[in-house]
Design a protein around this motif. Structure first.
Motif, PDB file in Angstrom:
ATOM      1  N   GLN A  75       0.913  -1.064   0.125  1.00 35.26           N
ATOM      2  CA  GLN A  75       0.063  -0.023  -0.004  1.00 35.26           C
ATOM      3  C   GLN A  75       0.767   1.292   0.055  1.00 35.26           C
ATOM      4  OE1 GLN A  75      -3.042  -0.096   3.086  1.00 35.26           O
ATOM      5  NE2 GLN A  75      -3.041  -2.312   3.154  1.00 35.26           N
ATOM      6  N   PRO A  76       1.687   1.527  -1.211  1.00 33.74           N
ATOM      7  CA  PRO A  76       2.422   2.720  -1.049  1.00 33.74           C
ATOM      8  C   PRO A  76       1.717   3.856  -0.852  1.00 33.74           C
ATOM      9  CG  PRO A  76       2.153   1.736  -3.403  1.00 33.74           C
ATOM     10  CD  PRO A  76       1.581   0.789  -2.452  1.00 33.74           C
ATOM     11  N   GLY A  77       0.550   4.085  -1.245  1.00 31.94           N
ATOM     12  CA  GLY A  77      -0.272   5.400  -1.303  1.00 31.94           C
ATOM     13  C   GLY A  77      -0.417   5.439   0.302  1.00 31.94           C
ATOM     14  N   VAL A  78      -0.643   4.494   1.011  1.00 29.61           N
ATOM     15  CA  VAL A  78      -0.915   4.827   2.338  1.00 29.61           C
ATOM     16  C   VAL A  78       0.464   5.059   3.152  1.00 29.61           C
ATOM     17  CG1 VAL A  78      -1.672   3.621   4.597  1.00 29.61           C
ATOM     18  CG2 VAL A  78      -2.784   3.036   2.604  1.00 29.61           C
ATOM     19  N   ALA A  79       1.396   4.520   2.602  1.00 32.78           N
ATOM     20  CA  ALA A  79       2.852   4.806   3.187  1.00 32.78           C
ATOM     21  C   ALA A  79       3.201   6.273   2.777  1.00 32.78           C
ATOM     22  CB  ALA A  79       3.931   3.987   2.448  1.00 32.78           C
ATOM     23  N   ALA A  80       2.847   7.017   1.582  1.00 33.10           N
ATOM     24  CA  ALA A  80       3.110   8.091   1.539  1.00 33.10           C
ATOM     25  C   ALA A  80       2.439   9.194   2.164  1.00 33.10           C
ATOM     26  CB  ALA A  80       2.885   8.408   0.006  1.00 33.10           C
ATOM     27  N   GLY A  81       1.027   8.810   2.347  1.00 31.58           N
ATOM     28  CA  GLY A  81       0.275   9.467   3.220  1.00 31.58           C
ATOM     29  C   GLY A  81       0.774   9.674   4.679  1.00 31.58           C
ATOM     30  N   LEU A  82       1.123   8.528   5.145  1.00 29.29           N
ATOM     31  CA  LEU A  82       1.503   8.779   6.650  1.00 29.29           C
ATOM     32  C   LEU A  82       2.972   9.223   6.733  1.00 29.29           C
ATOM     33  CD1 LEU A  82       1.170   4.717   7.401  1.00 29.29           C
ATOM     34  CD2 LEU A  82       0.159   6.544   8.650  1.00 29.29           C
ATOM     35  N   TRP A  83       3.964   9.324   5.651  1.00 30.04           N
ATOM     36  CA  TRP A  83       5.047   9.950   5.783  1.00 30.04           C
ATOM     37  C   TRP A  83       4.713  11.558   5.520  1.00 30.04           C
ATOM     38  CZ3 TRP A  83       8.609   7.482   7.908  1.00 30.04           C
ATOM     39  CH2 TRP A  83      10.122   8.019   7.939  1.00 30.04           C
ATOM     40  N   GLU A  84       3.908  11.889   4.570  1.00 36.44           N
ATOM     41  CA  GLU A  84       3.258  13.195   4.509  1.00 36.44           C
ATOM     42  C   GLU A  84       2.861  13.729   5.979  1.00 36.44           C
ATOM     43  OE1 GLU A  84       2.888  16.676   2.876  1.00 36.44           O
ATOM     44  OE2 GLU A  84       3.682  15.036   1.630  1.00 36.44           O
ATOM     45  N   MET A  85       1.945  13.081   6.487  1.00 37.37           N
ATOM     46  CA  MET A  85       1.422  13.540   7.668  1.00 37.37           C
ATOM     47  C   MET A  85       2.415  13.841   8.739  1.00 37.37           C
ATOM     48  SD  MET A  85      -1.272  14.626   9.365  1.00 37.37           S
ATOM     49  CE  MET A  85      -2.390  13.804   8.349  1.00 37.37           C
ATOM     50  N   ALA A  86       3.506  13.012   8.908  1.00 34.92           N
ATOM     51  CA  ALA A  86       4.720  13.006   9.923  1.00 34.92           C
ATOM     52  C   ALA A  86       5.461  14.273   9.353  1.00 34.92           C
ATOM     53  CB  ALA A  86       5.521  11.698   9.880  1.00 34.92           C
ATOM     54  N   TRP A  87       5.547  14.684   8.134  1.00 32.80           N
ATOM     55  CA  TRP A  87       6.445  15.732   7.700  1.00 32.80           C
ATOM     56  C   TRP A  87       5.625  16.806   8.138  1.00 32.80           C
ATOM     57  CZ3 TRP A  87      11.288  16.352   5.653  1.00 32.80           C
ATOM     58  CH2 TRP A  87      11.483  17.775   5.120  1.00 32.80           C
ATOM     59  N   GLN A  88       4.383  16.780   7.825  1.00 31.44           N
ATOM     60  CA  GLN A  88       3.556  18.281   8.196  1.00 31.44           C
ATOM     61  C   GLN A  88       3.599  18.228   9.998  1.00 31.44           C
ATOM     62  OE1 GLN A  88       2.433  20.354   5.724  1.00 31.44           O
ATOM     63  NE2 GLN A  88       3.104  18.819   4.275  1.00 31.44           N
ATOM     64  N   LEU A  89       3.559  17.308  10.590  1.00 31.26           N
ATOM     65  CA  LEU A  89       3.474  17.422  11.866  1.00 31.26           C
ATOM     66  C   LEU A  89       4.845  17.940  12.468  1.00 31.26           C
ATOM     67  CD1 LEU A  89       1.496  14.361  13.116  1.00 31.26           C
ATOM     68  CD2 LEU A  89       0.837  16.879  13.239  1.00 31.26           C
ATOM     69  N   GLY A  90       5.904  18.136  11.744  1.00 30.10           N
ATOM     70  CA  GLY A  90       7.237  18.441  11.892  1.00 30.10           C
ATOM     71  C   GLY A  90       8.051  17.492  12.705  1.00 30.10           C
ATOM     72  N   LYS A  91       7.671  15.978  12.416  1.00 29.22           N
ATOM     73  CA  LYS A  91       8.486  14.877  13.018  1.00 29.22           C
ATOM     74  C   LYS A  91       9.585  14.486  12.105  1.00 29.22           C
ATOM     75  CE  LYS A  91       4.414  13.290  15.431  1.00 29.22           C
ATOM     76  NZ  LYS A  91       5.177  13.480  16.810  1.00 29.22           N
ATOM     77  N   LEU A  92       9.379  14.942  10.861  1.00 23.70           N
ATOM     78  CA  LEU A  92      10.612  14.610  10.054  1.00 23.70           C
ATOM     79  C   LEU A  92      11.422  15.989   9.467  1.00 23.70           C
ATOM     80  CD1 LEU A  92       8.587  12.148   7.991  1.00 23.70           C
ATOM     81  CD2 LEU A  92      10.247  11.575   9.590  1.00 23.70           C
ATOM     82  N   THR A  93      12.588  16.183   9.684  1.00 26.16           N
ATOM     83  CA  THR A  93      13.363  17.500   9.285  1.00 26.16           C
ATOM     84  C   THR A  93      14.653  17.105   8.549  1.00 26.16           C
ATOM     85  OG1 THR A  93      14.317  17.269  11.567  1.00 26.16           O
ATOM     86  CG2 THR A  93      12.371  18.331  11.508  1.00 26.16           C
ATOM     87  N   GLU A  94      14.947  15.958   8.465  1.00 24.06           N
ATOM     88  CA  GLU A  94      16.254  15.694   7.728  1.00 24.06           C
ATOM     89  C   GLU A  94      16.075  15.616   6.203  1.00 24.06           C
ATOM     90  OE1 GLU A  94      19.156  15.933   9.475  1.00 24.06           O
ATOM     91  OE2 GLU A  94      17.984  16.152  11.183  1.00 24.06           O
ATOM     92  N   PRO A  95      17.084  16.113   5.477  1.00 27.72           N
ATOM     93  CA  PRO A  95      17.021  15.893   4.023  1.00 27.72           C
ATOM     94  C   PRO A  95      16.646  14.638   3.535  1.00 27.72           C
ATOM     95  CG  PRO A  95      18.995  17.384   4.678  1.00 27.72           C
ATOM     96  CD  PRO A  95      18.353  16.643   5.961  1.00 27.72           C
ATOM     97  N   GLU A  96      17.289  13.603   4.052  1.00 31.35           N
ATOM     98  CA  GLU A  96      16.896  12.138   3.603  1.00 31.35           C
ATOM     99  C   GLU A  96      15.445  11.911   4.098  1.00 31.35           C
ATOM    100  OE1 GLU A  96      19.350  11.926   7.530  1.00 31.35           O
ATOM    101  OE2 GLU A  96      19.373  13.079   5.898  1.00 31.35           O
ATOM    102  N   ASP A  97      15.062  12.418   5.113  1.00 32.13           N
ATOM    103  CA  ASP A  97      13.610  12.186   5.409  1.00 32.13           C
ATOM    104  C   ASP A  97      12.642  12.636   4.119  1.00 32.13           C
ATOM    105  OD1 ASP A  97      13.897  10.908   7.753  1.00 32.13           O
ATOM    106  OD2 ASP A  97      13.902  12.904   8.847  1.00 32.13           O
ATOM    107  N   ARG A  98      13.112  13.943   3.531  1.00 32.46           N
ATOM    108  CA  ARG A  98      12.084  14.368   2.414  1.00 32.46           C
ATOM    109  C   ARG A  98      12.452  13.817   1.388  1.00 32.46           C
ATOM    110  NH1 ARG A  98      13.381  20.582   1.363  1.00 32.46           N
ATOM    111  NH2 ARG A  98      11.248  20.983   2.591  1.00 32.46           N
ATOM    112  N   TRP A  99      13.585  13.187   1.147  1.00 29.72           N
ATOM    113  CA  TRP A  99      13.905  12.249   0.018  1.00 29.72           C
ATOM    114  C   TRP A  99      13.355  11.156  -0.079  1.00 29.72           C
ATOM    115  CZ3 TRP A  99      15.379  12.822  -4.620  1.00 29.72           C
ATOM    116  CH2 TRP A  99      15.781  12.018  -5.429  1.00 29.72           C
ATOM    117  N   LEU A 100      13.032  10.517   1.069  1.00 31.28           N
ATOM    118  CA  LEU A 100      12.453   9.207   1.065  1.00 31.28           C
ATOM    119  C   LEU A 100      10.678   9.769   0.721  1.00 31.28           C
ATOM    120  CD1 LEU A 100      11.536   6.241   1.816  1.00 31.28           C
ATOM    121  CD2 LEU A 100      11.772   7.055   4.132  1.00 31.28           C
ATOM    122  N   LEU A 101      10.330  11.015   1.190  1.00 32.49           N
ATOM    123  CA  LEU A 101       8.806  11.261   1.426  1.00 32.49           C
ATOM    124  C   LEU A 101       8.594  11.438  -0.452  1.00 32.49           C
ATOM    125  CD1 LEU A 101       6.203  12.522   2.092  1.00 32.49           C
ATOM    126  CD2 LEU A 101       7.302  14.631   2.324  1.00 32.49           C
TER     127      LEU A 101
END
Length: 353
Positions: A222-248
């Motif tokens: 379910q890659p779409g769900v994975a993307a949505g979860l990672w996006e939400m974590a990014w929006q919540l400010g839990k992800l801040t590193e460049p590699e996190d954005r690259w995975l997003l």
């Protein structure tokens, strides 16, 4: 082990009321041995209890009941000597003697299972706990059995018992949460694991929980769900590193949301978190093309062609512009491709005459 020892020390006098009546001298001897056990005379208790148990084992029902109680005392002493396997063996003998009522045999079965577990005899502990739980309800025992099965990597069986454990538990400890996730993942039940994680996922959840949920979504296809979860974590400010954005970015591309991937990539390029090179410019152009955003896709392809200055990229840009009805851009792109020696681009230019 200490709690188990208390059980081993306390059961016989209580159980004696429902079992064959013992002679006074036997009761006195058992009481004396129990006192010695409490005082720490472990070796002498094992020696005396073993001798008495063996002497009485072949007698009538009362004798065998007494023999079982002596075996229990020996088990208590052996447990105190950090010999759980030997203590478990004594309880196994006691359970098999005539004169032991079903309730007492059941209690000793449970205690033997705990001793086997303490001794590292996991398969035997599993067998005993399974037998005990066939007629008992005990959520702690169910969790113990589930953990033992997981430790033995018997994942499918662990998953079956896990369902019962979860149904009987209102709030999980951290250890139980970790065990649940490990069992679901190793049993190949990624969707169940994902559903279980999503139920408790919120803005207060740790980053590790968001990471696990996204990883499980990928495992569950379910890659779409994975993307949505990672996006939400990014929006919540839990992800801040460049590699996190690259995975997003990668997750959005895999999950069918290329426009969001392109937006993140553009932002990363502007902020310098991603290198402005051919590979990333091509990725951006393809992402906007997949998103079917005509203006942004053509701009990205033009930028790529200007960066690489290859005939192939200018022709690809021209073909895309032509397909989307942007004749002026297409013609300009084909002219540049032809100038760079692309014969196919020259053929495309002929269509404009």
């Amino acid at each position: 082990m200490k709690r188990l020892l208390i059980l081993l020390l306390s059961v016989w006098s209580f159980s004696a009321q429902a079992s064959p009546a013992l002679p006074g001298d036997i009761i006195a001897d058992l009481n004396a041995l129990q006192s010695q056990l409490q005082e720490g005379a472990l070796s002498s208790v094992v020696e005396r209890a073993t001798a008495q148990a063996e002497r009485l084992a072949s007698g009538n029902q009362t004798d065998q009941w007494a023999s079982a109680l002596y075996q229990q005392l020996a088990a208590g002493a052996l447990a105190r000597q950090d010999q759980p396997a030997a203590a478990a063996d004594r309880l196994a003998i006691a359970r098999g003697l005539s004169g032991v009522d079903d309730d007492q045999a059941t209690r000793w079965l449970r205690e033997e299972a705990s001793l086997r577990r303490a001794a590292g005899q996991r398969d035997q502990a599993i067998e005993l706990l399974t037998e005990w739980l066939a007629n008992q309800q005990d959520s702690n025992a169910v969790w113990q059995l589930t953990r033992l099965l997981a430790q033995q990597e018997r994942w499918d069986e662990a998953a079956n018992w896990l369902e019962q454990a979860l149904s009987e538990t209102a709030e999980l400890t951290e250890a139980q949460q970790a065990l649940t996730l490990a069992i679901y993942r190793n049993a190949g039940q990624s969707e169940q694991a994902l559903g279980w994680l999503l139920d408790g996922l919120d803005s207060q959840s740790d980053l590790s929980d968001w990471r696990q949920a996204a990883g499980l979504a990928q495992q569950a296809g379910q890659p779409g769900v994975a993307a949505g979860l990672w996006e939400m974590a990014w929006q919540l400010g839990k992800l801040t590193e460049p590699e996190d954005r690259w995975l997003l970015i990668q997750l959005h591309l895999a999950g069918g949301t290329p426009a969001r991937a392109a937006e993140h990539l553009e932002e990363a390029l502007k902020e310098g978190d991603v290198v402005r090179d051919e590979s990333n410019l091509r990725l951006l152009a393809n992402a906007w093309q997949q998103a079917k955003d005509v203006e942004k896709a053509l701009d990205a392809w033009q930028t790529l062609a200007q960066y690489t200055q290859t005939a192939t990229d200018w022709r690809s840009y021209g073909q895309l512009a032509y397909a989307w009805g942007e004749s002026e851009q297409a013609q300009q792109a084909f002219v540049r491709a032809a100038e760079l020696g692309d014969e196919e681009a020259a053929q495309w230019l002929a269509s404009f005459n």
